[in-house]
Design a protein around this motif. Structure first.
Motif, PDB file in Angstrom:
ATOM      1  N   ALA A 266       0.824  -1.214   0.000  1.00  0.00           N
ATOM      2  CA  ALA A 266       0.000   0.000   0.000  1.00  0.00           C
ATOM      3  C   ALA A 266       0.853   1.257   0.000  1.00  0.00           C
ATOM      4  O   ALA A 266       0.522   2.250  -0.659  1.00  0.00           O
ATOM      5  CB  ALA A 266      -0.928  -0.006   1.215  1.00  0.00           C
ATOM      6  N   ALA A 267       1.972   1.228   0.731  1.00  0.00           N
ATOM      7  CA  ALA A 267       2.866   2.389   0.756  1.00  0.00           C
ATOM      8  C   ALA A 267       3.426   2.673  -0.633  1.00  0.00           C
ATOM      9  O   ALA A 267       3.559   3.823  -1.050  1.00  0.00           O
ATOM     10  CB  ALA A 267       3.999   2.157   1.753  1.00  0.00           C
ATOM     11  N   ALA A 268       3.745   1.604  -1.376  1.00  0.00           N
ATOM     12  CA  ALA A 268       4.235   1.782  -2.749  1.00  0.00           C
ATOM     13  C   ALA A 268       3.120   2.307  -3.647  1.00  0.00           C
ATOM     14  O   ALA A 268       3.349   3.177  -4.504  1.00  0.00           O
ATOM     15  CB  ALA A 268       4.776   0.458  -3.280  1.00  0.00           C
ATOM     16  N   LEU A 269       1.907   1.796  -3.467  1.00  0.00           N
ATOM     17  CA  LEU A 269       0.771   2.276  -4.261  1.00  0.00           C
ATOM     18  C   LEU A 269       0.523   3.762  -4.009  1.00  0.00           C
ATOM     19  O   LEU A 269       0.202   4.517  -4.938  1.00  0.00           O
ATOM     20  CB  LEU A 269      -0.491   1.484  -3.923  1.00  0.00           C
ATOM     21  CG  LEU A 269      -0.529   0.008  -4.322  1.00  0.00           C
ATOM     22  CD1 LEU A 269      -1.786  -0.658  -3.758  1.00  0.00           C
ATOM     23  CD2 LEU A 269      -0.495  -0.152  -5.844  1.00  0.00           C
ATOM     24  N   SER A 270       0.667   4.176  -2.761  1.00  0.00           N
ATOM     25  CA  SER A 270       0.372   5.566  -2.425  1.00  0.00           C
ATOM     26  C   SER A 270       1.309   6.544  -3.126  1.00  0.00           C
ATOM     27  O   SER A 270       0.936   7.672  -3.431  1.00  0.00           O
ATOM     28  CB  SER A 270       0.434   5.772  -0.918  1.00  0.00           C
ATOM     29  OG  SER A 270       1.771   5.784  -0.466  1.00  0.00           O
ATOM     30  N   LYS A 271       2.523   6.117  -3.388  1.00  0.00           N
ATOM     31  CA  LYS A 271       3.463   6.991  -4.093  1.00  0.00           C
ATOM     32  C   LYS A 271       3.036   7.222  -5.538  1.00  0.00           C
ATOM     33  O   LYS A 271       3.321   8.249  -6.130  1.00  0.00           O
ATOM     34  CB  LYS A 271       4.871   6.399  -4.037  1.00  0.00           C
ATOM     35  CG  LYS A 271       5.470   6.402  -2.633  1.00  0.00           C
ATOM     36  CD  LYS A 271       6.837   5.745  -2.614  1.00  0.00           C
ATOM     37  CE  LYS A 271       7.342   5.591  -1.182  1.00  0.00           C
ATOM     38  NZ  LYS A 271       7.934   6.806  -0.676  1.00  0.00           N
ATOM     39  N   GLN A 272       2.360   6.233  -6.106  1.00  0.00           N
ATOM     40  CA  GLN A 272       1.821   6.394  -7.461  1.00  0.00           C
ATOM     41  C   GLN A 272       0.537   7.223  -7.449  1.00  0.00           C
ATOM     42  O   GLN A 272       0.295   8.017  -8.359  1.00  0.00           O
ATOM     43  CB  GLN A 272       1.527   5.021  -8.072  1.00  0.00           C
ATOM     44  CG  GLN A 272       2.760   4.178  -8.343  1.00  0.00           C
ATOM     45  CD  GLN A 272       3.622   4.750  -9.450  1.00  0.00           C
ATOM     46  OE1 GLN A 272       3.115   5.295 -10.433  1.00  0.00           O
ATOM     47  NE2 GLN A 272       4.933   4.618  -9.301  1.00  0.00           N
ATOM     48  N   LEU A 273      -0.277   7.045  -6.430  1.00  0.00           N
ATOM     49  CA  LEU A 273      -1.593   7.680  -6.384  1.00  0.00           C
ATOM     50  C   LEU A 273      -1.565   9.072  -5.757  1.00  0.00           C
ATOM     51  O   LEU A 273      -2.475   9.872  -5.984  1.00  0.00           O
ATOM     52  CB  LEU A 273      -2.567   6.785  -5.613  1.00  0.00           C
ATOM     53  CG  LEU A 273      -2.842   5.420  -6.252  1.00  0.00           C
ATOM     54  CD1 LEU A 273      -3.592   4.515  -5.288  1.00  0.00           C
ATOM     55  CD2 LEU A 273      -3.619   5.578  -7.565  1.00  0.00           C
ATOM     56  N   GLY A 274      -0.546   9.344  -4.937  1.00  0.00           N
ATOM     57  CA  GLY A 274      -0.412  10.675  -4.359  1.00  0.00           C
ATOM     58  C   GLY A 274      -1.319  10.949  -3.184  1.00  0.00           C
ATOM     59  O   GLY A 274      -1.524  12.119  -2.824  1.00  0.00           O
ATOM     60  N   VAL A 275      -1.892   9.930  -2.591  1.00  0.00           N
ATOM     61  CA  VAL A 275      -2.725  10.094  -1.400  1.00  0.00           C
ATOM     62  C   VAL A 275      -2.316   9.062  -0.365  1.00  0.00           C
ATOM     63  O   VAL A 275      -1.706   8.042  -0.683  1.00  0.00           O
ATOM     64  CB  VAL A 275      -4.231   9.947  -1.720  1.00  0.00           C
ATOM     65  CG1 VAL A 275      -4.704  11.054  -2.659  1.00  0.00           C
ATOM     66  CG2 VAL A 275      -4.526   8.574  -2.317  1.00  0.00           C
ATOM     67  N   GLU A 276      -2.666   9.325   0.869  1.00  0.00           N
ATOM     68  CA  GLU A 276      -2.369   8.413   1.970  1.00  0.00           C
ATOM     69  C   GLU A 276      -3.325   7.219   1.934  1.00  0.00           C
ATOM     70  O   GLU A 276      -4.519   7.374   1.674  1.00  0.00           O
ATOM     71  CB  GLU A 276      -2.537   9.172   3.280  1.00  0.00           C
ATOM     72  CG  GLU A 276      -2.391   8.326   4.525  1.00  0.00           C
ATOM     73  CD  GLU A 276      -2.780   9.088   5.775  1.00  0.00           C
ATOM     74  OE1 GLU A 276      -2.517   8.560   6.872  1.00  0.00           O
ATOM     75  OE2 GLU A 276      -3.348  10.189   5.659  1.00  0.00           O
ATOM     76  N   LEU A 277      -2.806   6.036   2.179  1.00  0.00           N
ATOM     77  CA  LEU A 277      -3.635   4.865   2.396  1.00  0.00           C
ATOM     78  C   LEU A 277      -3.677   4.611   3.894  1.00  0.00           C
ATOM     79  O   LEU A 277      -2.663   4.257   4.499  1.00  0.00           O
ATOM     80  CB  LEU A 277      -3.098   3.636   1.655  1.00  0.00           C
ATOM     81  CG  LEU A 277      -3.607   3.480   0.207  1.00  0.00           C
ATOM     82  CD1 LEU A 277      -2.988   4.533  -0.706  1.00  0.00           C
ATOM     83  CD2 LEU A 277      -3.335   2.082  -0.317  1.00  0.00           C
ATOM     84  N   LYS A 278      -4.834   4.835   4.478  1.00  0.00           N
ATOM     85  CA  LYS A 278      -5.005   4.817   5.928  1.00  0.00           C
ATOM     86  C   LYS A 278      -5.692   3.530   6.356  1.00  0.00           C
ATOM     87  O   LYS A 278      -6.844   3.287   6.005  1.00  0.00           O
ATOM     88  CB  LYS A 278      -5.832   6.031   6.352  1.00  0.00           C
ATOM     89  CG  LYS A 278      -6.129   6.137   7.832  1.00  0.00           C
ATOM     90  CD  LYS A 278      -6.992   7.369   8.082  1.00  0.00           C
ATOM     91  CE  LYS A 278      -7.404   7.464   9.536  1.00  0.00           C
ATOM     92  NZ  LYS A 278      -8.302   8.631   9.748  1.00  0.00           N
ATOM     93  N   PHE A 279      -4.978   2.694   7.093  1.00  0.00           N
ATOM     94  CA  PHE A 279      -5.483   1.384   7.497  1.00  0.00           C
ATOM     95  C   PHE A 279      -6.248   1.457   8.817  1.00  0.00           C
ATOM     96  O   PHE A 279      -5.799   2.083   9.772  1.00  0.00           O
ATOM     97  CB  PHE A 279      -4.318   0.397   7.662  1.00  0.00           C
ATOM     98  CG  PHE A 279      -3.879  -0.238   6.376  1.00  0.00           C
ATOM     99  CD1 PHE A 279      -3.515   0.525   5.298  1.00  0.00           C
ATOM    100  CD2 PHE A 279      -3.812  -1.615   6.259  1.00  0.00           C
ATOM    101  CE1 PHE A 279      -3.108  -0.054   4.114  1.00  0.00           C
ATOM    102  CE2 PHE A 279      -3.406  -2.219   5.085  1.00  0.00           C
ATOM    103  CZ  PHE A 279      -3.049  -1.435   4.005  1.00  0.00           C
ATOM    104  N   THR A 280      -7.401   0.775   8.853  1.00  0.00           N
ATOM    105  CA  THR A 280      -8.174   0.598  10.071  1.00  0.00           C
ATOM    106  C   THR A 280      -8.436  -0.888  10.240  1.00  0.00           C
ATOM    107  O   THR A 280      -8.847  -1.562   9.300  1.00  0.00           O
ATOM    108  CB  THR A 280      -9.520   1.344  10.004  1.00  0.00           C
ATOM    109  OG1 THR A 280      -9.279   2.732   9.841  1.00  0.00           O
ATOM    110  CG2 THR A 280     -10.329   1.119  11.271  1.00  0.00           C
ATOM    111  N   SER A 281      -8.187  -1.403  11.440  1.00  0.00           N
ATOM    112  CA  SER A 281      -8.334  -2.832  11.679  1.00  0.00           C
ATOM    113  C   SER A 281      -9.678  -3.162  12.311  1.00  0.00           C
ATOM    114  O   SER A 281     -10.164  -2.451  13.187  1.00  0.00           O
ATOM    115  CB  SER A 281      -7.211  -3.334  12.591  1.00  0.00           C
ATOM    116  OG  SER A 281      -7.292  -4.731  12.743  1.00  0.00           O
ATOM    117  N   GLY A 282     -10.266  -4.252  11.847  1.00  0.00           N
ATOM    118  CA  GLY A 282     -11.511  -4.767  12.397  1.00  0.00           C
ATOM    119  C   GLY A 282     -11.572  -6.261  12.174  1.00  0.00           C
ATOM    120  O   GLY A 282     -10.595  -6.873  11.776  1.00  0.00           O
TER     121      GLY A 282
END
Length: 320
Positions: free
Chosen positions: A99-115
């Protein structure tokens, strides 16, 4: 048919890992930070009207509401090392690193929430989460919103497929019950995480066992299922091979469990997204192809020793 980043220390795989396993799912929001801020993918450049443009390669491909928010909300069950688990109050593992690598391409934060795992698809239906990254198997049942009997219970979700793996049995160290295959489970009790493809596999085996009854104990987290096996209340847990191998290597210093038998049911993990949000789905697919091409995807998998589970290209709904 398998069912789970940031860490600054070298760990092991879905196939093994050097960190503590069996983290219980943490309800709440955890940002991907650790080995680098994944929001750094696109630099913000001021405009004349005081706004900002985003220089990330695929920022413009995202839906307008996500561009404005600057964040993609990601649901996960952070109890599945090495794919996603909690360490030092943060969600780390293979999926968060991808996800961190994807975010560099997309330019937005990927914010994880656990459930809990079995609530993740509902969280996308309700709009609470934009994506699911939780080692979720892409299959027709989930794509079409069907229950085990084939009854329609939801709208279904789309998957961007990003990882391939088989499943393996995890038993107590020394394999005291002599378990080497699913057929050896007839007449015994097994433990499994509720809502996973592994529970479906055990149910299918129970039907096959017939009168030689297979008893299935389902738990909210895989950590609870592992505890049951460790205590001797169940003879086996079922898990993706890299996860099972990691647990066997790390739990109790390698003295609690072992993996038995051969991998079966090799299938695809997918990033889940609402069928109504094809723009986000397609942007994520393009970002995945980009990180496969530039090598950051391979780097993330190598860090956790799961290179054998790499896909060569992003696909959509390729699961069976």
């Amino acid at each position: 048919m398998t069912a789970r980043s940031t860490r600054c220390t070298t760990a092991k795989t879905r196939t093994s890992r050097l960190a503590a396993v069996a983290a219980i799912a943490v309800v709440g929001s955890v940002l991907l930070t650790a080995c680098g801020d994944q929001t750094e993918g696109g630099s913000a450049t001021p405009t004349k009207d005081g706004g900002a443009t985003n220089a990330a390669p695929l920022f413009s491909k995202l839906p307008a509401d996500i561009q404005k928010a600057g964040v993609i909300n990601v649901g996960t069950d952070a109890s599945y090392a090495p794919m996603e688990f909690t360490e030092g109050g943060k969600i780390v593992g293979v999926d968060p690193d991808i996800a961190a690598a994807l975010s560099k391409q997309l330019g937005v934060e990927l914010k994880f929430t656990s459930g809990t795992f079995d609530g993740l698809i509902t969280s996308v239906y309700t709009g609470r989460q934009d994506l699911i990254m939780s080692s979720m198997t892409d299959n027709k049942k989930r794509q079409e919103g069907l229950d085990d009997s084939g009854k329609k219970i939801g709208k279904g979700i789309d998957f961007v497929d990003y990882f391939s793996s088989g499943v393996s049995l995890l038993v107590k160290k020394g394999n005291p019950q002599g378990i080497n295959s699913l057929d050896d489970l007839c007449g015994k009790t097994v433990a499994v995480q509720r809502g996973t493809i592994y529970e479906d596999t055990f149910k299918a085996q129970a039907t096959k066992c017939g009168d030689n009854k297979l008893t299935i104990q389902a738990f909210d987290t895989d950590a609870e299922a592992q505890t049951r096996v460790k205590a001797g209340g169940a003879v086996a847990d079922l898990n993706d091979y890299p996860v099972a191998a990691y647990i066997a290597k790390t739990s109790g210093g390698g003295n609690d469990f072992e993996v038995v038998g051969s991998q079966s049911d090799v299938g695809l993990f997918g990033i889940g997204v609402s069928k109504e949000n094809t723009q986000l789905r397609d942007a994520v697919k393009e970002a995945l192809d980009a990180i496969i091409k530039d090598g950051t995807y391979a780097d993330a998998l190598k860090k956790w020793d799961v290179e054998d589970s790499a896909v060569k290209a992003a696909t959509v709904n390729a699961g069976k």
